[in-house]
Each structure stands twice: as structure tokens, then as C-alpha cells.
Design a protein around this motif. Structure first.
Motif, PDB file in Angstrom:
ATOM      1  N   ARG A  29      -1.178  24.966   6.825  1.00 54.30           N
ATOM      2  CA  ARG A  29      -2.601  24.537   5.606  1.00 54.30           C
ATOM      3  C   ARG A  29      -3.253  24.112   6.250  1.00 54.30           C
ATOM      4  N   ARG A  30      -3.330  23.022   6.906  1.00 57.84           N
ATOM      5  CA  ARG A  30      -4.273  22.922   7.688  1.00 57.84           C
ATOM      6  C   ARG A  30      -5.188  23.511   9.086  1.00 57.84           C
ATOM      7  N   GLU A  31      -4.206  24.208   9.437  1.00 58.92           N
ATOM      8  CA  GLU A  31      -4.904  25.132  10.379  1.00 58.92           C
ATOM      9  C   GLU A  31      -5.469  26.669   9.897  1.00 58.92           C
ATOM     10  N   THR A  32      -4.843  26.979   8.839  1.00 55.71           N
ATOM     11  CA  THR A  32      -5.338  27.768   8.102  1.00 55.71           C
ATOM     12  C   THR A  32      -6.843  27.851   6.963  1.00 55.71           C
ATOM     13  N   ASN A  36     -10.072  29.282   7.981  1.00 55.34           N
ATOM     14  CA  ASN A  36     -10.840  30.059   7.214  1.00 55.34           C
ATOM     15  C   ASN A  36     -11.853  29.569   7.176  1.00 55.34           C
ATOM     16  N   SER A  37     -13.074  27.927   7.227  1.00 55.46           N
ATOM     17  CA  SER A  37     -13.679  27.497   7.515  1.00 55.46           C
ATOM     18  C   SER A  37     -14.870  28.369   9.579  1.00 55.46           C
ATOM     19  N   HIS A  38     -14.011  28.337   9.485  1.00 52.92           N
ATOM     20  CA  HIS A  38     -14.468  29.900  10.670  1.00 52.92           C
ATOM     21  C   HIS A  38     -14.895  31.144  10.306  1.00 52.92           C
ATOM     22  N   ARG A  39     -14.573  31.175   9.734  1.00 51.66           N
ATOM     23  CA  ARG A  39     -14.757  32.316   9.680  1.00 51.66           C
ATOM     24  C   ARG A  39     -15.632  32.776   8.682  1.00 51.66           C
ATOM     25  N   ILE A  40     -15.934  31.788   7.951  1.00 54.80           N
ATOM     26  CA  ILE A  40     -16.932  31.783   6.673  1.00 54.80           C
ATOM     27  C   ILE A  40     -17.686  32.017   8.131  1.00 54.80           C
TER      28      ILE A  40
END
Length: 158
Positions: A29-32, A36-40
Motif C-alpha cells: 500500500r505504501r509503495e502504491t 501514485n504520487s509520482h504518477r500524479i
């Protein structure tokens, strides 16, 4: 008795496996969330670049329209003043030779002013095309050729 130890061992093993699985779930979950924040951030940087490019295009279009509309307004005002002036000369002039010369001057004046305003509009369009080619084209190429390894949000101006 042996079954009690065996069952207790299996329960302990199941509990440890469950705890390890839960711990792995938390890590995933943490890695996801990080991914996701890097993708955003990456999509925000791309969107910002697109919006900057759109803003440059809109400013160039606004500038071209402003110059063109300004030239039209000045041309109309100029035409009104010259029509008034030459009309008054034609109206109040008593000499026919002077009227003919004023009409020739008016024709020459009108042709010259039309050519000047046409030249202003043509030059304005040419400058817009040149700016579009140099500035906007360069920005589009920079966006298109952005390296995949470059971090989003880094300044790629050189």
C-alpha cells in the motif's frame, strides 16, 4: 500431548504467516501510494507544459488580433479625417484647377494609405507565423523530445 504441541505449532505458524502477509500488504500500500504520487506529479508536469504552450499560443493569437484590429481602427479614423479634409477642400474651393489637384492628391493619398495598412496587416501575419515557427515550434519540440529519464518538474531550458 503431541497433537497439542503440533496444533499449537501450526497455529503459531499460521499466525506468523498472517502477520507477515499483513506487513507485506502495508508495504505494498505504501509503495502504491508513492508510485501514485509520482504518477500524479509526472502528469501534472506534462499538463503544466501543455498549458504553458497553450498560453503562449493564445498570447500570440491575441497579439496578432490586437495589432490587426488596431490597424483597422486607425485606418478607419485616418479615412474619416482624410475624407473630411478633402471633402471640405472640395466643398469650399473656388478654383477648379485646385479641386482637380486636390482630387488627384486624395486618390494618391488613399492608395498610399491602403497600401500602408495592407502592409501592416501582412507584416503582422508574417511576424505571427515567424513567432509561431520559432517560439511555439521550439516549445513543442522540447515537449515532444523530453527524455523519459528526466524527472518531472525539472527545468529543461538551456
Amino acid at each position: 500431548m503431541i497433537t497439542l504441541f503440533f496444533v499449537s505449532g501450526l497455529l503459531l505458524l499460521a499466525f506468523c504467516t498472517l502477520g507477515y502477509s499483513y506487513w507485506q500488504l502495508l508495504l505494498c500500500r505504501r509503495e502504491t501510494r508513492i508510485l501514485n504520487s509520482h504518477r500524479i506529479v509526472a502528469s501534472s508536469a506534462i499538463q503544466k507544459s501543455r498549458m504553458d504552450l497553450l498560453e503562449v499560443r493564445n498570447r500570440a493569437r491575441l497579439l496578432e488580433d490586437s495589432v490587426s484590429n488596431g490597424a483597422s481602427a486607425v485606418e478607419k479614423l485616418h479615412k474619416a479625417i482624410s475624407n473630411t479634409t478633402f471633402g471640405l477642400i472640395d466643398l469650399f474651393s473656388k478654383d477648379d484647377e485646385f479641386r482637380r489637384s486636390a482630387r488627384k492628391a486624395r486618390e494618391t493619398h488613399d492608395e498610399a494609405s491602403q497600401q500602408i495598412y495592407r502592409t501592416v496587416r501582412t507584416t503582422n501575419k508574417a511576424l505571427h507565423i515567424l513567432a509561431d515557427t520559432l517560439i511555439i515550434g521550439k516549445a513543442e519540440k522540447r515537449l515532444a523530445s523530453r527524455k523519459r529519464g528526466a524527472r518531472p518538474g525539472t527545468n529543461d531550458r538551456q
